[in-house]
Write an enzyme that holds these catalytic residues in place. Structure first.
Site, PDB file in Angstrom:
ATOM      1  N   THR A 116      58.603  -6.697  24.881  1.00  0.00           N
ATOM      2  CA  THR A 116      58.879  -5.262  24.990  1.00  0.00           C
ATOM      3  C   THR A 116      59.706  -4.830  23.798  1.00  0.00           C
ATOM      4  OG1 THR A 116      58.903  -5.383  27.414  1.00  0.00           O
ATOM      5  CG2 THR A 116      59.921  -3.449  26.396  1.00  0.00           C
ATOM      6  N   GLY A 212      57.729  -6.436  33.819  1.00  0.00           N
ATOM      7  CA  GLY A 212      59.047  -6.075  34.310  1.00  0.00           C
ATOM      8  C   GLY A 212      59.173  -6.351  35.795  1.00  0.00           C
ATOM      9  N   GLU A 242      52.509  -9.463  41.956  1.00  0.00           N
ATOM     10  CA  GLU A 242      53.600 -10.441  41.948  1.00  0.00           C
ATOM     11  C   GLU A 242      54.353 -10.434  43.272  1.00  0.00           C
ATOM     12  OE1 GLU A 242      55.902 -11.298  38.144  1.00  0.00           O
ATOM     13  OE2 GLU A 242      55.317  -9.208  37.868  1.00  0.00           O
TER      14      GLU A 242
END
Length: 387
Positions: A116, A212, A242
């Site tokens: 990122t 993230g 996730e």
């Protein structure tokens, strides 16, 4: 990586099998730059910053930095330190170079790193200069050399693929970069990231990632940025499933990204969508095990996807933090799912199709793997069987 409790220990694998898996040429498509940093480098940088008064080393346990068997709390402590240290251009370039060297040492022939882009006004860092520092690390590692040299031969001395593979046991690694949108960011920041990815597409940036903490934010916030990326020809991979979030998983799969990462929590309709659209899955066995997304390796959805002939790619996620390697992940698959050496080789070769690399590089890599396959079949390739 999710904010769940980590299990106490990683799985052990047979040392001979691990050596065999190191000999296997491999493709890595899901590796976060910050999660790949060498613990020795982190300790050195932390001690230097502590001496300069830029951070208090007492806030970070030095033992945790070099420890292999970390709790989840210790992992996030480590990520906090990494994020503090990776907002300096020179450090970014250094760790990128070292990460590539480490993957090359594991016989990874193609690597897609993801990171990122960040700002740090204190050192004049912009998102663009952050990416430029990472690209400088890639250049420093000399990763853009062609594989052509591994197939050169004189017309009067033509070698078979197995001979070429023996002669060049350590092929040159090729590295490409994915720019990640962090779920903590604003849409404006996400748009800046995808614009950067498009502007730097001729410098080694090949796609966009959404990652993230999956418990933070709503992925639909970033849909305009992801749609812009798609309209401009940038491939997209999404961290998907996730944690249990059926509404989000359904919407992500309906978006039909080029790849998804993890895909641990898919309900039956979502799994049907994934299979029907043949969306490749970046599989991170140890990461999913240690974050309790799965309880045992043999229960991992890799088995069901592999047996369904669905596109899957073995990856590491955060090898520095989890103290693993891609070779280790291949050894886990062989141990728990019974894949032979040639099946592992096919698994690795098939990953080339799902890379975001340019067609010419894909063809070169496929040719290299075909040589390795021939060598394995001739028992010239030192990966002749799995215990």
């Amino acid at each position: 990586m999710t904010m769940m409790m980590m299990m106490n220990r990683r799985e052990e694998v047979d040392s001979r099998l691990l050596r065999l898996c190191r000999a296997l040429p491999k493709v890595e498509l899901h590796a976060h730059l910050n999660g790949c940093v060498r613990p020795s480098t982190l300790l050195e940088l932390a001690e230097e910053c502590s001496r300069r008064g830029l951070l208090s080393l007492s806030d970070f346990q030095a033992a945790v930095i070099v420890k292999e068997d970390r709790s989840m709390e210790e992992c996030f402590q480590l990520f906090g330190l990494i994020h503090l240290l990776t907002t300096d251009h020179c450090i970014l370039t250094r760790i990128t170079k070292e990460v590539i060297e480490d993957f090359a040492a594991e016989n990874v022939v193609y690597l897609e790193l993801r990171t990122t882009p960040k700002r740090n006004e204190a050192v004049g860092m912009t998102k663009r200069s952050y990416v430029e520092a990472v690209l400088a690390g890639i250049k420093a590692a000399s990763t853009e050399l062609s594989l052509d040299s591994y197939f050169d031969h004189k017309e009067d001395n033509i070698e078979c693929p197995s001979q070429r593979y023996q002669r060049k046991a350590n092929p040159q690694i090729h590295v490409r970069l994915l720019l990640s949108i962090d779920r903590r960011e604003t849409l404006e920041a996400a748009m800046e990231t995808v614009h950067l990815a498009w502007e730097m597409r001729d410098l080694g940036v090949v796609g966009v990632d959404l990652s993230g903490n999956p418990c933070i934010g709503d992925w639909e916030t970033f849909l305009p940025a992801l749609k812009w990326a798609r309209q401009h020809g940038l491939p997209i991979t999404l961290h998907c499933g996730e944690v249990p979030n059926p509404r989000e998983v359904e919407a992500m799969l309906a978006f039909q990204p080029e790849r998804v990462g993890h895909a641990c929590f898919l309900e039956s309709p979502d799994l049907s969508t994934l299979l029907a659209n043949r969306i490749p899955v970046e599989i991170c066995l140890t990461s999913n095990l240690l974050t309790n997304s799965v309880q045992r390796v043999r229960d991992h959805h890799f088995g069901a996807l592999y047996n369904a002939n669905h596109p899957v790619v073995l990856c590491t996620d955060d090898p520095g933090v989890f103290s693993i390697s891609l070779s280790y992940e291949y050894a886990l698959v062989s141990t728990h799912f019974g894949l032979s050496s040639l099946e592992l080789l096919h698994l690795s070769r098939n990953a080339i199709e799902f890379t975001f690399a340019e067609d010419r590089l894909k063809q070169m890599l496929q040719s290299f793997f075909d040589g390795a396959k021939y060598a394995a079949e001739c028992q010239c390739f030192q990966f002749s069987g799995v215990p």
